[in-house]
Design a protein around this motif. Structure first.
Motif, PDB file in Angstrom:
ATOM      1  N   GLY A 177      -8.060   3.796   7.565  1.00 24.45           N
ATOM      2  CA  GLY A 177      -6.821   3.848   6.791  1.00 24.45           C
ATOM      3  C   GLY A 177      -5.690   4.462   7.586  1.00 24.45           C
ATOM      4  O   GLY A 177      -4.573   3.928   7.621  1.00 24.45           O
ATOM      5  N   TRP A 255      -1.645   3.006   1.170  1.00 29.92           N
ATOM      6  CA  TRP A 255      -3.104   3.052   1.214  1.00 29.92           C
ATOM      7  C   TRP A 255      -3.558   3.493  -0.173  1.00 29.92           C
ATOM      8  O   TRP A 255      -3.247   4.587  -0.616  1.00 29.92           O
ATOM      9  CB  TRP A 255      -3.537   4.051   2.290  1.00 29.92           C
ATOM     10  CG  TRP A 255      -5.011   4.333   2.357  1.00 29.92           C
ATOM     11  CD1 TRP A 255      -6.017   3.722   1.671  1.00 29.92           C
ATOM     12  CD2 TRP A 255      -5.645   5.316   3.191  1.00 29.92           C
ATOM     13  NE1 TRP A 255      -7.226   4.242   2.014  1.00 29.92           N
ATOM     14  CE2 TRP A 255      -7.035   5.233   2.951  1.00 29.92           C
ATOM     15  CE3 TRP A 255      -5.176   6.239   4.110  1.00 29.92           C
ATOM     16  CZ2 TRP A 255      -7.944   6.058   3.601  1.00 29.92           C
ATOM     17  CZ3 TRP A 255      -6.079   7.054   4.758  1.00 29.92           C
ATOM     18  CH2 TRP A 255      -7.452   6.960   4.513  1.00 29.92           C
ATOM     19  N   VAL A 282      -5.058  -1.053   2.606  1.00 28.19           N
ATOM     20  CA  VAL A 282      -3.682  -0.793   3.027  1.00 28.19           C
ATOM     21  C   VAL A 282      -2.888  -2.057   2.757  1.00 28.19           C
ATOM     22  O   VAL A 282      -3.234  -3.134   3.264  1.00 28.19           O
ATOM     23  CB  VAL A 282      -3.614  -0.403   4.520  1.00 28.19           C
ATOM     24  CG1 VAL A 282      -2.164  -0.332   4.982  1.00 28.19           C
ATOM     25  CG2 VAL A 282      -4.309   0.937   4.753  1.00 28.19           C
TER      26      VAL A 282
END
Length: 423
Positions: A177, A255, A282
């Motif tokens: 992420g 995210w 994301v």
């Protein structure tokens, strides 16, 4: 949402575009309701005008000593009839809105014709499929062997299609992420944003999830919805807004956890992390000038592909055919990563140009410089990308014969320098 003015002036073109999406002609039915609605508006306005005129004549008659009985009776009749006309107009408008909101976006001319995913067209393939000296395993076989991917415990907590990650895999999810966000914010100029995971009906309607895909969503007891993608929250940041032209484009990334009921997917990807009820992703969203959206679509797809290039994963990019496109999209690129455990390419990102389809539903506009009138913005969204599937791709592509997994060089700084996991 479709422009009724376009349908009025281009009914044949509208029906032709619907045919490409496998739908029967709808312009005649839509225009019949629209004609009734417009006639009702005229009748209502005429009645209101006559009521106002007659009311003035009553005043004049009373001032001059004339007989106003007939006029008063007419005003009384109009006053009684107007609410029914207004209700009829409201009902016809609601019927028209329901018809238009259930119709998918129209594909642009260059989208290939096709009935399903077999009609999708590959436009590029990056990387080489690796040959292994051993039989590669699927990701869940690796994770379960390490004890860091636990579907059984997740099922006891929440049911099927959930997973608990421990240790190195939990860290790998976080690393992915952060890695994706850094690329999108520092290299492609997306504004990192934290968004609500619960939204109201209007937000889901604005991006096209409601009413058509209600069964694919999770709803809370207070009527709000868990987002299936951060696209919903990010795109609705401009709902009911009039933006300045010079503010465009707006680019957002988030995210977030995503929630999908996976209705209709019984028996598909029942093992592993490919198809989950809850998963991190994301997301990329762009709000653009209509004349720049095609260019922005290519740029967004490049941003998503850059993640896979840096991770040195083999992938291909497909343009979806008319029968495989999403509801709100007018053109979509799917990015599919190679998974050696499955011996197949699987979708890991989808980047769509929605034109003004969502903007009309959200009432999102901009004012061209020096003009009083406004225009609808164009909206785009893409996965930048699905974190769980990226983890799957790393586990399967970087697995080693001893059951461990090498960490891609670009990701090692995000993993505290770890070069191998699973031992």
């Amino acid at each position: 949402m479709h422009d009724i003015a376009f349908i009025r002036t281009n009914p044949d073109a509208f029906d032709s575009a619907l045919k490409k999406r496998g739908l029967a002609p709808l312009s005649a039915a839509i225009l019949a309701v629209d004609t009734d609605r417009r006639a009702c508006i005229v009748e209502t306005e005429t009645a209101q005008s006559r009521r106002n005129e007659a009311s003035k004549l009553i005043g004049e008659a009373k001032r001059t000593g004339g007989n106003a009985d007939a006029l008063m009776a007419e005003v009384a009749e109009l006053k009684e009839r107007l609410p029914a006309l207004q209700e009829k107009e409201k009902a016809l408008q609601h019927q028209l809105d329901e018809m238009l909101s259930a119709i998918p976006n129209l594909p642009v001319e260059e989208v290939p014709l096709g009935e399903d995913e077999t009609g999708n067209v590959q436009i590029r393939q990056i990387g080489t499929v690796r040959n292994y000296a051993f039989t590669p395993k699927e990701h869940f076989a690796l994770g379960e062997a390490w004890g860091t991917m636990d579907f059984e415990r997740a099922a006891k907590l929440s049911g099927s299609r959930f997973v608990v990650l421990h240790g190195q895999l939990a860290r790998l999810e976080r690393a992915l992420g952060n890695f994706m966000l850094d690329i999108h914010t520092t290299e492609f100029g997306y504004n990192e944003t934290t968004v609500p995971l619960l939204v109201r009906d209007d937000a889901m309607y604005g991006t096209g999830q409601l009413p058509k895909f209600k069964d694919d969503l999770f709803q809370t007891t207070d009527g709000r919805w868990l987002i299936p993608t951060a696209e919903v929250s990010l795109t609705n940041l401009v709902a009911d807004s009039i933006l300045d032209e010079e503010a465009l484009p707006l680019r957002f990334t988030a995210w977030s956890q995503c929630f999908r009921s996976e209705a209709g997917s019984a028996g598909r990807d029942t093992r592993g992390m490919i198809r989950q009820h809850q998963f991190p992703k994301v997301e990329l969203v762009s709000i653009t000038h209509p004349e720049k959206s095609d260019e922005e679509h290519e740029r967004m797809t490049e941003a998503a592909e850059t993640v896979l290039k840096r991770l040195e994963l083999t992938y291909r990019t497909m343009v979806l055919c008319t029968g495989d496109m999403g509801f709100s999209s007018r053109k979509t690129y799917d990015i599919e990563v190679w998974l050696p455990g499955q011996g197949a390419y699987r979708e890991i990102s989808s980047c769509s140009n929605c034109g003004d389809f969502q903007a009309r539903r959200m009432k999102a506009r901009f004012r061209p410089q020096g003009e009083k009138s406004t225009r609808f913005v164009h909206t785009l969204n893409g996965s930048g990308m699905a974190i769980g599937r990226a983890m799957v791709a790393i586990l399967e592509n970087y697995q080693q014969e001893d059951g461990s997994v090498a960490i891609p060089a670009a990701l090692q700084p995000y993993m505290g320098g770890l070069k191998v996991i699973g031992r």
